[in-house]
Design an enzyme around this catalytic site. Sequence first.
Site, PDB file in Angstrom:
ATOM      1  N   THR A   1       0.824  -1.209   0.000  1.00 10.10           N
ATOM      2  CA  THR A   1       0.000   0.000   0.000  1.00 10.10           C
ATOM      3  C   THR A   1       0.855   1.254   0.000  1.00 10.10           C
ATOM      4  OG1 THR A   1      -1.722  -1.190   1.223  1.00 10.10           O
ATOM      5  CG2 THR A   1      -1.857   1.205   1.197  1.00 10.10           C
ATOM      6  N   ALA A   2       1.876   1.312   0.857  1.00 14.02           N
ATOM      7  CA  ALA A   2       2.700   2.516   0.957  1.00 14.02           C
ATOM      8  C   ALA A   2       3.386   2.832  -0.362  1.00 14.02           C
ATOM      9  CB  ALA A   2       3.735   2.351   2.064  1.00 14.02           C
TER      10      ALA A   2
ATOM     11  N   SER B   1       9.532  -6.755  -4.715  1.00 17.69           N
ATOM     12  CA  SER B   1       9.761  -8.167  -4.984  1.00 17.69           C
ATOM     13  C   SER B   1       8.512  -8.962  -4.664  1.00 17.69           C
ATOM     14  CB  SER B   1      10.933  -8.692  -4.136  1.00 17.69           C
ATOM     15  OG  SER B   1      11.037 -10.104  -4.245  1.00 17.69           O
TER      16      SER B   1
ATOM     17  N   ILE C   1       8.585 -10.980  -1.352  1.00 22.28           N
ATOM     18  CA  ILE C   1       8.423 -10.366  -0.040  1.00 22.28           C
ATOM     19  C   ILE C   1       6.952 -10.075   0.174  1.00 22.28           C
ATOM     20  CG2 ILE C   1       8.987  -8.383   1.411  1.00 22.28           C
ATOM     21  CD1 ILE C   1      11.594  -8.112  -0.130  1.00 22.28           C
TER      22      ILE C   1
ATOM     23  N   GLU D   1      -6.595  -2.494   6.640  1.00 15.87           N
ATOM     24  CA  GLU D   1      -7.827  -2.550   5.868  1.00 15.87           C
ATOM     25  C   GLU D   1      -8.882  -1.560   6.334  1.00 15.87           C
ATOM     26  OE1 GLU D   1      -8.744  -6.833   6.038  1.00 15.87           O
ATOM     27  OE2 GLU D   1      -7.830  -6.953   4.053  1.00 15.87           O
TER      28      GLU D   1
ATOM     29  N   LYS E   1     -17.395   3.130   6.023  1.00 16.40           N
ATOM     30  CA  LYS E   1     -17.058   3.173   7.445  1.00 16.40           C
ATOM     31  C   LYS E   1     -17.473   4.532   7.983  1.00 16.40           C
ATOM     32  CE  LYS E   1     -13.115   3.145  10.630  1.00 16.40           C
ATOM     33  NZ  LYS E   1     -11.642   3.096  10.749  1.00 16.40           N
TER      34      LYS E   1
ATOM     35  N   GLU F   1      -7.007   3.238  15.893  1.00 17.23           N
ATOM     36  CA  GLU F   1      -7.843   4.224  15.208  1.00 17.23           C
ATOM     37  C   GLU F   1      -7.565   4.278  13.703  1.00 17.23           C
ATOM     38  OE1 GLU F   1     -10.300   6.329  15.900  1.00 17.23           O
ATOM     39  OE2 GLU F   1     -10.552   6.170  18.072  1.00 17.23           O
TER      40      GLU F   1
ATOM     41  N   THR G   1      -4.925   4.550  11.623  1.00 16.52           N
ATOM     42  CA  THR G   1      -4.217   5.735  11.143  1.00 16.52           C
ATOM     43  C   THR G   1      -3.033   5.441  10.226  1.00 16.52           C
ATOM     44  OG1 THR G   1      -2.916   5.719  13.200  1.00 16.52           O
ATOM     45  CG2 THR G   1      -4.862   7.141  13.132  1.00 16.52           C
TER      46      THR G   1
ATOM     47  N   ILE H   1      -2.644   4.099   7.108  1.00 14.85           N
ATOM     48  CA  ILE H   1      -2.746   4.563   5.722  1.00 14.85           C
ATOM     49  C   ILE H   1      -2.833   6.085   5.685  1.00 14.85           C
ATOM     50  CG2 ILE H   1      -4.156   4.489   3.635  1.00 14.85           C
ATOM     51  CD1 ILE H   1      -4.868   1.624   4.268  1.00 14.85           C
TER      52      ILE H   1
END
Length: 503
Positions: free
Chosen positions: A21-22, A45, A48, A55, A84, A343, A345, A347
């Site tokens: 994601t990052a 890779s 990895i 999520e 959400k 909480e 945080t 992402i």
Amino acid sequence: MQQDPTSDRVVKRVVVAGGGTAGWVTATALVRHLGPLLDVTLVESDEISTVGVGESTVPTFKGFHDLLRIKEDVFMSAAQATFKLGIEFENWGRIGDRYIHPFGIIGRRASWMAPFHHFWLHARARGFGGDLGEYCLEHMAGEANRIALDAAPNLGYAYHVDATRYARFLRGLAEPAGVRRVEGKIRAVELHPESGFVDAIVLDSGERIEADLFIDCTGFRSLILGEALGVPFEDWGRWITTNSAVAVQSRSVRPPQPYTSAIAHEAGWRWRIPLQHREGNGLVFCNEFMSDDEARAKLLAEIAGEPLVEPWLLRFKTGMRVDSWSRNCIALGLAGGFIEPLESTSIHLMMAGVTRLIEDFPFNGCSPGLVRRFNEKSRLEFECIRDFIILHYHVTERDDSAFWRRARTMEIPDSLQARLALWREDARAYQLDHELFRIESWSSVLLGQRFAPRGYHRLAEMMPEDALRDFLDRTRGEIAGIVATMPTHPEFLARYCPAPPPE
């Protein structure tokens, strides 16, 4: 002879080290906003695995997507996402307690110079007013499992997403826009012998990739900023003692509710995240008070649906790198820091970091002033979120286990102590310009966990009781009327962003 990469070197070539994601959030944002000005390469890779449990999100996620011009229904379908409206907390103040931290505005302004909760506290002191959640559209819609995006302006919401599918979705946007993906594991990081700047990364294949700026998205290892450049990690474990999690995905056996669940137990808490196609589950704990085997057994005993995979164990430390940016390397995501997921945080922090980078991109070099300002803003954001997380553990009446007895009696940061003193005195809460969490966030948790103030802003006493009753009744009635018109959450998902057929 290599050129000395001084701080005024023009930045054109950017390497994003790491996917997940990052990495793909960073690469997509850079190419969509600064694409014609940069050459962006992402190195990852397939060997990895990513953490894969990020999520649950917060409302800033939607704003970030708007900046990237990502269509909401398309993204939600691809990531099999759900809405959400807040977070449900069980067993935090006392065993058996339940409250919701909603993402919306609570009440409304009464043309008076005080937040709504002061008027509610005044009403409660007079014996009326009901529950605070009745004055929040997002709270009431969540309780009814309903949602509609056109029901009210500025509806506050975020998403539950499948992290793996989300990264895949972003890759599908980034590569056609110009991001070059290189497959391979990083074997070494080359530093310039004089300046200490990063010259290149070297892959297991022997390929050497040079760049002017490196974005470290290599997860907890922090291969470039932490290992190669030696930027130390500042551990906040004395305040947030949870350090482990067991996670598992399970089959859905109930309609997805539009909120995340955080259910406290004797050594931490458990999450439940409903997606369109499954549920994400995890048990966060401190391994000083619960063994890995106990945590695994507890998680499997408490989830509702059949496990879809074998549970996996994660170890983590809550804290951050002393600097998020050093020389010509910036760490985003887990490489730069981690605050346990209570909480949701993680992402947000990576998206906020890449937004700051775009705003202050070092086109003309990594000047000391630019680096210093980026690090100052990063630290402020991390520390404010840290204090809000500590709040949940510290403000409790639980004394049923050693974990909770330590949490409620521990020393806390001065910054949080000052906030609690203001609240205890007369229910004062505030949000600084750089802060993620609003006044409503602080008041929801403090009141939800029984941290009652001794008083409230006396300005609320100036409203006549009849007018206050009418004001509160009308506010509750309007919210109830809006919720009644909404379709159910599953109905809206099926119409708006249906999940693609199973693979």
